[in-house]
Design a protein around this motif. Sequence first.
Motif, PDB file in Angstrom:
ATOM      1  N   HIS A   3       0.817  -1.219   0.000  1.00  0.00           N
ATOM      2  CA  HIS A   3       0.000   0.000   0.000  1.00  0.00           C
ATOM      3  C   HIS A   3       0.851   1.271   0.000  1.00  0.00           C
ATOM      4  N   LYS A   4       2.083   1.114  -0.485  1.00  0.00           N
ATOM      5  CA  LYS A   4       2.982   2.242  -0.721  1.00  0.00           C
ATOM      6  C   LYS A   4       3.402   3.001   0.533  1.00  0.00           C
ATOM      7  N   GLY A   5       3.546   2.260   1.639  1.00  0.00           N
ATOM      8  CA  GLY A   5       4.141   2.862   2.825  1.00  0.00           C
ATOM      9  C   GLY A   5       5.585   3.233   2.498  1.00  0.00           C
ATOM     10  N   LEU A  58      -3.100   2.756   5.331  1.00  0.00           N
ATOM     11  CA  LEU A  58      -2.048   1.829   5.747  1.00  0.00           C
ATOM     12  C   LEU A  58      -2.477   1.057   6.997  1.00  0.00           C
ATOM     13  N   SER A  59      -3.050   1.756   7.950  1.00  0.00           N
ATOM     14  CA  SER A  59      -3.530   1.116   9.174  1.00  0.00           C
ATOM     15  C   SER A  59      -4.584   0.056   8.859  1.00  0.00           C
ATOM     16  N   GLU A  60      -5.539   0.407   8.010  1.00  0.00           N
ATOM     17  CA  GLU A  60      -6.590  -0.532   7.620  1.00  0.00           C
ATOM     18  C   GLU A  60      -6.015  -1.727   6.871  1.00  0.00           C
ATOM     19  N   HIS A 106       3.888   1.856  14.055  1.00  0.00           N
ATOM     20  CA  HIS A 106       3.797   3.313  14.121  1.00  0.00           C
ATOM     21  C   HIS A 106       3.738   3.831  12.690  1.00  0.00           C
ATOM     22  N   LEU A 107       2.689   4.566  12.364  1.00  0.00           N
ATOM     23  CA  LEU A 107       2.519   5.160  11.032  1.00  0.00           C
ATOM     24  C   LEU A 107       2.483   6.668  11.209  1.00  0.00           C
ATOM     25  N   MET A 108       3.425   7.356  10.544  1.00  0.00           N
ATOM     26  CA  MET A 108       3.559   8.792  10.753  1.00  0.00           C
ATOM     27  C   MET A 108       3.778   9.534   9.447  1.00  0.00           C
TER      28      MET A 108
END
Length: 117
Positions: A18-20, A52-54, A89-91
Amino acid sequence: MPTAEEVRDLVVHALDEHKGQSIETIDVRCQTDITDYLVIASGTSDRQLRALSEAVVEALRGRGVRPLGTEGGAGGDWLLVDLGDVVVHLMRPETRDFYQLERLWGDLPRTREQDGR
């Protein structure tokens, strides 16, 4: 039930798909009993962070892993997904630069995924 390493790898794969950006894992087993791995990734907008979380939650749901909790949300620059053995952790990049979580964990073993797949 998947191992901590399998959960970590599923998380990294979901983020990559998902392109993180700037995906990094840190092995914290020798420093804390709370979790085994931290996965840190960046997203360009709050919408991408939510996606990204989903994606992480959905990828693990198929393997029988449900999050213990999530933090952050609409308009947030930092989202957290607690999967027990793995904390994600997504920031946004500027938030990540400000808090520098990677630096807090010093020289612990880590891997950095290549951007620009």
